[in-house]
Design an enzyme around this catalytic site. Structure first.
Site, short mmCIF file in Angstrom:
data_model
loop_
_atom_site.label_atom_id
_atom_site.label_comp_id
_atom_site.label_asym_id
_atom_site.label_seq_id
_atom_site.Cartn_x
_atom_site.Cartn_y
_atom_site.Cartn_z
N SER A 6 0.71 -1.38 -0.15
CA SER A 6 -0.10 -0.14 0.18
C SER A 6 1.46 1.60 0.04
O SER A 6 2.09 0.57 0.78
CB SER A 6 -0.82 0.45 1.50
OG SER A 6 -1.73 1.45 1.24
N TYR A 16 -1.80 -1.43 10.68
CA TYR A 16 -1.49 -1.81 8.47
C TYR A 16 -0.44 -0.78 8.19
O TYR A 16 0.25 -1.21 6.89
CB TYR A 16 -3.29 -0.85 8.55
CG TYR A 16 -3.01 -1.17 6.71
CD1 TYR A 16 -3.37 -2.32 5.81
CD2 TYR A 16 -2.76 0.37 5.62
CE1 TYR A 16 -3.71 -2.33 5.26
CE2 TYR A 16 -3.12 -0.15 4.19
CZ TYR A 16 -3.71 -1.10 3.82
OH TYR A 16 -4.17 -1.43 2.59
N LYS A 27 2.23 -2.75 6.13
CA LYS A 27 3.06 -2.77 4.83
C LYS A 27 3.91 -2.04 4.59
O LYS A 27 5.20 -2.70 3.80
CB LYS A 27 2.00 -1.85 4.20
CG LYS A 27 0.65 -2.35 4.00
CD LYS A 27 0.08 -3.51 3.32
CE LYS A 27 -0.95 -3.72 2.96
NZ LYS A 27 -1.48 -5.64 2.25
#
Length: 266
Positions: free
Chosen positions: A157, A172, A176
């Site tokens: 991402s 998150y 990532k």
């Protein structure tokens, strides 16, 4: 193993006869990638937890495209399940040439509002980072032992490189970012086996999850995207086709950001 360079673009992007695993290939970006692969002639194994949606995709692909398509139940938090799903795929398809680690979860909320066990943190890291590593480990061994090389594509991402204020996605973001660096690490380690390891880092990409986004929220996001629109799953699929094909044989350890310029303008 040293991969030969292409000498022409003719057939360079074709995936006919290649066997691809796409985790989370039943919906969203994963479905866009699975669709792009199928359109380029690949055999596609969709691995996820939702049998109903995956089998519907397999049925749809089987009626449209020439490749072989199958669903294998997979929970990437379970190492034994990773081994059994990949083994079944190899037995059915005759091998594996491409792995796309797309399955993941997004955990939102301030760090200090987590429960005392920080369960959201560990769940996100276990799925988004450890899950991808489990599949890399299992599939990487097949690729090495088969001696034909392979292509590994991790879906990360733009959040692996930026902090999307005012949203709070620390688990998150961390997962990532770590997967981006793992991609580079494996690219160096596995180059000797002819295995290319790259990542695609999408930004806001239109999917089922975004259909329910309030209009004002969507408008605010669009104002921050220089290209003026959200990405489409098939566009991420187009990048995945390039990274999975012979056209990218010299490309490894690269993180390709596909966010319409969002990360440049925040």
């Amino acid at each position: 193993m040293v991969k030969s360079p292409i000498t022409s673009l003719e057939g360079a992007y074709c995936l006919r006869g290649k066997n691809a695993i796409v985790t989370g290939g039943n919906r969203g970006i994963g479905l866009g990638i699975a669709t792009a692969f199928a359109q380029q002639g690949a055999n596609v194994a969709i691995m996820c937890r939702d049998r109903a949606t995956a089998e519907a995709v397999v049925q749809d692909f089987s009626g449209k495209y020439e490749g072989k398509f199958a669903f294998y139940p997979l929970d990437i938090r379970d190492m034994a399940n990773c081994r059994s799903a990949v083994a079944a795929c190899v037995a059915d398809f005759g091998g594996v040439d491409i792995l796309v680690n797309n399955a993941g979860v997004a955990v939102a909320g301030p760090v200090l509002d987590m429960d005392e066990e920080m369960s959201d943190w560990f769940r996100c890291i276990d799925v988004d980072l450890n899950g991808a590593m489990r599949m890399c480990y299992v599939v990487g061994k097949y690729m090495r032992d088969a001696g034909k090389g392979g292509k590994v594509i991790n879906i990360t991402s733009n959040s692996g490189a930026i902090i999307n204020k005012p949203l709070t996605f620390a688990p998150y973001h961390a997962a990532k970012a770590a997967l981006n660096h793992l991609t580079r690490d494996l690219a160096v380690e596995w180059g000797q086996y002819g295995i290319n390891v790259n990542a695609i880092a999408p930004g806001y990409t239109y999917s089922d999850l975004m259909k329910n986004m309030p209009e004002d929220a969507a408008r605010e996001l669009l104002e921050k995207i220089p290209m003026g629109r959200f990405g489409q799953a098939i566009e991420i699929g187009a990048l995945a086709v390039y990274l999975a094909s012979e056209a990218s044989n010299i490309v490894t350890g690269v993180i390709v950001t596909a966010d319409g310029g969002y990360s440049l303008a925040v």
